[in-house]
Design an enzyme around this catalytic site. Structure first.
Site, PDB file in Angstrom:
ATOM      1  N   ASP A 147       0.720  -1.181   0.116  1.00 28.99           N
ATOM      2  CA  ASP A 147       0.202   0.368   0.015  1.00 28.99           C
ATOM      3  C   ASP A 147       0.897   1.137   0.062  1.00 28.99           C
ATOM      4  OD1 ASP A 147      -2.379   1.638   0.838  1.00 28.99           O
ATOM      5  OD2 ASP A 147      -3.315  -0.241   0.829  1.00 28.99           O
ATOM      6  N   ASP A 156      -2.408   2.976  18.400  1.00 34.14           N
ATOM      7  CA  ASP A 156      -3.276   1.766  18.371  1.00 34.14           C
ATOM      8  C   ASP A 156      -2.705   0.515  17.364  1.00 34.14           C
ATOM      9  OD1 ASP A 156      -5.650   0.393  19.377  1.00 34.14           O
ATOM     10  OD2 ASP A 156      -7.028   1.133  18.037  1.00 34.14           O
ATOM     11  N   ASP A 168       9.672   4.847  -3.672  1.00 33.37           N
ATOM     12  CA  ASP A 168      10.652   5.864  -3.482  1.00 33.37           C
ATOM     13  C   ASP A 168      12.317   5.174  -3.235  1.00 33.37           C
ATOM     14  OD1 ASP A 168       8.672   7.908  -3.516  1.00 33.37           O
ATOM     15  OD2 ASP A 168       8.378   7.251  -1.360  1.00 33.37           O
ATOM     16  N   HIS A 179      -3.804   5.760   3.239  1.00 30.49           N
ATOM     17  CA  HIS A 179      -4.603   4.936   2.870  1.00 30.49           C
ATOM     18  C   HIS A 179      -3.975   3.585   3.496  1.00 30.49           C
ATOM     19  CE1 HIS A 179      -5.880   1.772  -0.032  1.00 30.49           C
ATOM     20  NE2 HIS A 179      -6.893   2.398  -0.445  1.00 30.49           N
ATOM     21  N   ASN A 193      -7.298  -2.656  24.380  1.00 31.02           N
ATOM     22  CA  ASN A 193      -6.187  -1.660  25.082  1.00 31.02           C
ATOM     23  C   ASN A 193      -7.032  -0.313  25.516  1.00 31.02           C
ATOM     24  OD1 ASN A 193      -7.002  -0.605  22.632  1.00 31.02           O
ATOM     25  ND2 ASN A 193      -4.567  -0.300  22.023  1.00 31.02           N
ATOM     26  N   ASN A 271     -14.064  -0.410  -7.189  1.00 33.69           N
ATOM     27  CA  ASN A 271     -15.204   0.570  -6.778  1.00 33.69           C
ATOM     28  C   ASN A 271     -15.879   1.088  -7.931  1.00 33.69           C
ATOM     29  OD1 ASN A 271     -14.313   0.110  -4.250  1.00 33.69           O
ATOM     30  ND2 ASN A 271     -13.172   2.134  -3.795  1.00 33.69           N
ATOM     31  N   ALA A 281      -7.239  -8.664  -8.287  1.00 37.34           N
ATOM     32  CA  ALA A 281      -8.357  -9.386  -7.808  1.00 37.34           C
ATOM     33  C   ALA A 281      -8.803 -10.864  -8.425  1.00 37.34           C
ATOM     34  CB  ALA A 281      -9.630  -8.465  -7.274  1.00 37.34           C
ATOM     35  N   SER A 349     -11.579  -1.185  -0.496  1.00 36.23           N
ATOM     36  CA  SER A 349     -10.011  -1.033  -0.015  1.00 36.23           C
ATOM     37  C   SER A 349     -10.232  -1.375   1.682  1.00 36.23           C
ATOM     38  CB  SER A 349      -9.516   0.313  -0.323  1.00 36.23           C
ATOM     39  OG  SER A 349      -8.711   0.297  -1.437  1.00 36.23           O
TER      40      SER A 349
END
Length: 590
Positions: A147, A156, A168, A179, A193, A271, A281, A349
């Site tokens: 990603d 979290d 990069d 994202h 937690n 989408n 996919a 996503s």
């Protein structure tokens, strides 16, 4: 809202977000500058690097990098010559296929939402609270997130393993889009937690593989390379919340590589509110995921359940399962939220990481399970929805873990082909590596079948075929994509011709007598055989083979022709052979 390789989530920001795809090599390729394009060239096995580079140079291309496990060269070409280069390379006998290095992008939009209760329907409807009574994950299971990177500072998010930045270059996998951090939160945000949200597999470790840039888009080569890298570095599950509307042979080959190494590959269905296939996919063996709401209805603007933006989950029999398409998740830290922020995340996503996290949870519960067994358990326990958005329906976490634990121990279905591409006609040998799962049946994707344990099969015509091995006792199966290219047809009348500046000369003049040979059509190699008349027979003087690709005219002296061999007086003949023909020449030294 879409970018080239879409990270398939709707980020409802002020402007559309797009994702970039990374390459799977040890170092990153710099992005093509204006006026430069990139092509992906897969060479046949057993071709030398010198021959490959010569073929690239003849077509006006320059190797930039290599995806070694796939024998794919990433080459730069002038943008104006891209089509010509692809055509010329496609005609080379040592090239299995060539394609442009396209772009992928992520589909997504996000908006801040303060509702962070971890017990919302997205987890409850899927049976995760019950599944957590069996397992909350294991640090031995690594889930790779291909990603835009991940913000490791987030309060979290739990444990990570080293990743790589293909967008990069280098090891910095920080998220400059958001994202990837949102996808990671769904997979592995820490539960219990007292902070933020709860992910699916709390204790699974995350491998961030950055293949999308700040604009949430990237190249096909970076995605293919990222899949290879994640597989080689121990990922048991790969999540790709990204897509492209047309297939890439290079990404397909990378996916096949991962599957052959027992990795569960999960991808978002896209989408576009369409039944048209989206990639990766739709590749065989990939667990594709569509997006539904709390009633099991497919998310789509036309269905009235899309709150932000205009989008709809792709659908059809090629989509394997469904998962929630909107959810609260983690978001990168900022000056106002130095410990990390949260967002409302929508799109396929967001759906895919629910399934990737479930695969990680299942492997944590039954570590000996194969990738095929995990996929089968997820699909077979899913509940079909009313609108049949996918082939199997909405996933069920508790049922998946229970079904996986009930399998006969050690039963696996897997195989490895000796090649996944070639030129027609090509024979592929399939090595059956299954355990305790026989008897077997094979389908080669061209209408032919076999019941042999480890058969070989001849693919006569060009095309992309899905070879599938099925255990007839358990209905478990494994598949791989086979790409067969058209054989190169040689130019009619193409031949090699040869002439000498003198046909009779003193042997002391050998350094001045020139031999010229010409190829009327390209030849990847040629050889010559020099013989001397001895009585009634011809005796070999020297035999030489040269590789690397030849076209047009070439020359050398007779002395060079003999090499270090002594030039004696007498009658000689020279036989030159190209790819498809040969030429004979006689001369005499005095």
């Amino acid at each position: 809202m879409l970018a080239t390789l879409r990270s398939l989530a709707l980020f409802l920001a002020i402007v559309p977000v797009v994702g970039s795809v990374g390459q799977a090599s040890a170092s990153s390729l710099s992005q093509a500058t204006t006026g430069t394009a990139r092509v992906l060239v897969r060479f046949d096995a057993h071709t030398t690097t010198a021959a490959q580079n010569a073929a690239l140079a003849r077509a006006g291309a320059r190797r930039l990098n290599t995806i070694g496990q796939l024998r794919i060269a990433i080459a730069g070409v002038p943008a104006r010559a891209e089509k010509t280069t692809i055509r010329e390379l496609g005609a080379s006998p040592i090239v299995a296929y060539v394609e442009r290095d396209g772009r992928v992008h992520g589909d997504g939009a996000s908006v801040d939402d303060p509702y962070l209760n971890p017990a919302f329907w997205q987890l409850g409807n899927l049976g995760f609270p019950d599944a957590w009574s069996l397992s909350t994950g294991s640090a031995s299971i690594i889930v790779a997130v291909l990603d835009s990177g991940v913000d490791r500072r987030h309060e979290d998010l739990g444990a990570f393993v080293p990743g790589h930045n293909f967008a990069d270059g280098g090891a910095n996998t920080s998220d400059d889009n958001g994202h990837g951090t949102a996808v990671t939160g769904i997979i592995a945000a820490q539960g219990g937690n007292g902070k933020g949200i709860a992910g699916v597999c709390w204790k699974c470790r995350v491998m961030p593989v950055k293949v999308l840039g700040a604009d949430n888009s990237g190249s096909w080569s970076d995605v293919a390379a990222g899949v290879i890298w994640a597989t080689k570095h121990g990922a048991r599950v790969i999540n790709m919340s990204l897509g492209l509307p047309s297939g890439s042979r290079s990404i397909a080959a990378a996916v096949s590589y991962a599957e052959s190494h027992n990795v569960v590959v999960v991808a978002s269905a896209g989408n576009e509110n369409s039944s048209k296939r989206d990639y990766p996919a739709a590749y065989p063996g990939v667990l594709s995921v569509g997006a539904v709401d709390e009633t099991g209805t497919r998310y789509a603007t036309s269905n009235g359940n899309v709150q932000y933006g205009k989008w709809g989950s792709n659908y059809g029999s090629w989509v394997d399962v469904d998962a929630p398409g909107c959810v609260n998740s983690t978001w990168p830290a900022s000056s106002s939220h130095p410990s990390g922020d949260y967002t409302y995340f929508c799109g396929t996503s967001a759906a895919a990481p629910f399934v990737a996290g479930l695969a990680g949870l299942a492997l944590s519960y039954v570590p000996t399970a194969s990738a095929t067994e995990v996929v089968d358990a997820i699909e077979s326990t899913a509940h079909q929805t009313g609108d049949r958005n996918s082939a199997h329906g909405l996933i069920d976490a508790k049922a998946t873990l229970t079904a996986l634990a009930a399998l006969p121990p050690g039963s696996t279905v897997s195989f490895t082909p000796n090649a996944v591409s070639g030129k027609a006609p090509v024979t592929i040998r399939f090595a059956n590596t299954s355990t305790k799962a026989g008897p077997y049946s094979w389908s080669f994707g061209d209408g032919k079948t076999s019941t042999g344990a480890s058969p070989k099969h001849l693919y006569k015509r060009p095309g992309t075929y899905t070879a599938t091995l099925t255990s007839t006792n358990s209905d478990k199966s494994a598949s791989v994509s086979i790409s067969v290219a058209a054989a190169r047809t040689r130019s009619a009348g193409g031949k090699i011709s040869v002439r000498l500046s003198k046909k009779t000369f003193r042997h002391s003049q050998a350094a001045k007598v020139k031999l010229t040979y010409r190829f009327s059509s390209p030849s990847e190699s040629f050889k010559y055989r020099l013989e001397r008349k001895s009585g009634s027979t011809w005796q070999l003087v020297r035999s030489v083979r040269r590789n690397g690709g030849f076209r047009g005219s070439h020359s050398l002296t007779v002395k060079q022709l003999f090499g270090g061999t002594t030039i004696e007086t007498g009658r000689y003949r020279l036989v030159l052979s190209g790819d498809a023909n040969q030429s004979l020449l006689g001369f005499e030294t005095t």
